[in-house]
Design an enzyme around this catalytic site. Structure first.
Site, PDB file in Angstrom:
ATOM      1  N   CYS A  87     -10.244  -2.962  -2.794  1.00  0.00           N
ATOM      2  CA  CYS A  87      -9.967  -1.597  -3.265  1.00  0.00           C
ATOM      3  C   CYS A  87     -11.014  -1.163  -4.287  1.00  0.00           C
ATOM      4  CB  CYS A  87      -8.572  -1.501  -3.866  1.00  0.00           C
ATOM      5  SG  CYS A  87      -8.304  -2.574  -5.299  1.00  0.00           S
ATOM      6  N   GLU A 122      -1.035 -16.294  -3.944  1.00  0.00           N
ATOM      7  CA  GLU A 122      -0.944 -15.101  -4.774  1.00  0.00           C
ATOM      8  C   GLU A 122      -1.008 -15.553  -6.218  1.00  0.00           C
ATOM      9  OE1 GLU A 122      -0.475 -11.567  -6.624  1.00  0.00           O
ATOM     10  OE2 GLU A 122      -0.811 -11.799  -4.477  1.00  0.00           O
ATOM     11  N   ASP A 156      -7.967 -10.503  -0.231  1.00  0.00           N
ATOM     12  CA  ASP A 156      -7.682  -9.115  -0.624  1.00  0.00           C
ATOM     13  C   ASP A 156      -7.352  -9.111  -2.119  1.00  0.00           C
ATOM     14  OD1 ASP A 156      -7.034  -6.467  -0.792  1.00  0.00           O
ATOM     15  OD2 ASP A 156      -5.233  -6.583   0.455  1.00  0.00           O
ATOM     16  N   TYR A 214      -4.593 -13.986  -2.198  1.00  0.00           N
ATOM     17  CA  TYR A 214      -4.013 -12.802  -2.848  1.00  0.00           C
ATOM     18  C   TYR A 214      -3.087 -12.092  -1.871  1.00  0.00           C
ATOM     19  CZ  TYR A 214      -8.271 -13.729  -5.571  1.00  0.00           C
ATOM     20  OH  TYR A 214      -9.293 -14.335  -6.277  1.00  0.00           O
ATOM     21  N   GLN A 261       0.829  -1.194   0.000  1.00  0.00           N
ATOM     22  CA  GLN A 261       0.000   0.000   0.000  1.00  0.00           C
ATOM     23  C   GLN A 261       0.870   1.253   0.000  1.00  0.00           C
ATOM     24  OE1 GLN A 261      -3.179   0.131  -0.362  1.00  0.00           O
ATOM     25  NE2 GLN A 261      -3.956  -1.882   0.197  1.00  0.00           N
TER      26      GLN A 261
END
Length: 289
Positions: free
Chosen positions: A237, A160, A210, A132, A103
């Site tokens: 997001c 991931e 996420d 993720y 981030q």
């Protein structure tokens, strides 16, 4: 020096993209993307940056001749310093490479991860799937608190799908922070997370997910429903794709808490955390006499 800037419409030019990544540790990564290779011009520019800005920790470059700016499939080269920088949070260290996701608003990132940890409500006994995972930031923040309990009985699986390099960084971060009960996987999430995977590693008590802006693939959502964890913490997001995915899980899970986090003030972008709890019965169940 007469160096040309990249014209996105004409698809030509030399200086294409400049990325500057700063960390709370004071370390700085600079990534320069060039539209084509010109060894003399490139080296002159990079050497000038080294002289003029000695505070740069990591100076990277990439030759991107594609028609888009995505760099995850491109080779990155280190011109000066290290090929990574370090970020810190709650005394934990995170290795961040040029393809690693972290981030950009580090102060709000801490609030985001702390709230995720709070909503997860782990006791230290659970099997956790962290989807993720990126460089494993959420995992390690959660683990730090779990170390105060019986963490030996907990297994955390980290997956991931887009950037295998991120998983390699996550493994390094796990070693740096002395976290030893994690297992990492890289690959397309809808292929990695399936019935055989769950059969091998055990049913998760909680799933933390996420995903990128596109949200989760429908196959991933269905596998999560089949895994049937007691709780799901969904960090997003993109509230639009998050709402779409939540709708697909609505018959089996109810929303318990919602916490937005303003990562980019004065823009419409916001991170949103949703805690889901398994319903006592499915809404589609029929009444029995």
């Amino acid at each position: 020096k007469g160096l040309s800037f990249y014209d996105i419409r004409a698809q030509q030019g030399f200086l294409r993209t400049l990325i500057i990544r700063t960390a709370s540790t004071g370390e700085i990564m600079v990534i320069l993307a060039f539209g084509y290779e010109d060894t003399v011009a490139r080296e002159q520019l990079l050497e000038t940056l080294v002289r003029q800005f000695p505070q740069i920790t990591s100076l990277m470059y990439v030759i991107n001749e594609k028609l888009n700016d995505n760099l995850t499939d491109q080779d990155m080269f280190c011109f000066h310093g290290r090929d990574h920088i370090f970020e810190e949070m709650e005394g934990l260290k995170f290795k961040i490479g040029p393809k690693s996701f972290y981030q950009t608003n580090s102060e709000q990132a801490y609030n985001l991860y702390s709230k995720t940890r709070e909503l997860a409500g782990l006791t230290g006994q659970e099997t956790v799937y962290d989807l993720y995972t990126g460089t494993g930031t959420i995992l390690f923040i959660i683990y730090k608190r779990k170390k105060k309990s019986t963490v030996q009985d907990s297994v955390i699986l980290n997956m991931e799908e887009y950037v295998p390099e991120a998983i390699e960084d996550a493994k390094v971060n796990s070693a740096i922070n002395h976290i030893d009960n994690t297992i990492f996987y890289a690959g397309d999430m809808k292929d990695v997370l399936n019935a055989s995977f769950i059969s091998k590693h055990g049913q998760p008590d909680i799933i933390i997910t996420d995903p990128p802006r596109a949200g989760m693939h429908p196959d991933v959502v269905q596998t999560i429903l089949q895994a049937s964890p007691e709780r799901i913490v969904y960090v997003s997001c993109n509230s639009a794709t998050q709402a779409r995915d939540l709708q697909m899980m609505d018959s089996a899970y109810e929303v318990i808490a919602v916490q937005p986090v303003d990562m980019f003030p004065h823009t419409h972008h916001v991170e949103n955390i949703v805690l889901l709890r398994k319903r006592e019965f499915s809404q589609t169940d029929s009444c029995q006499p």
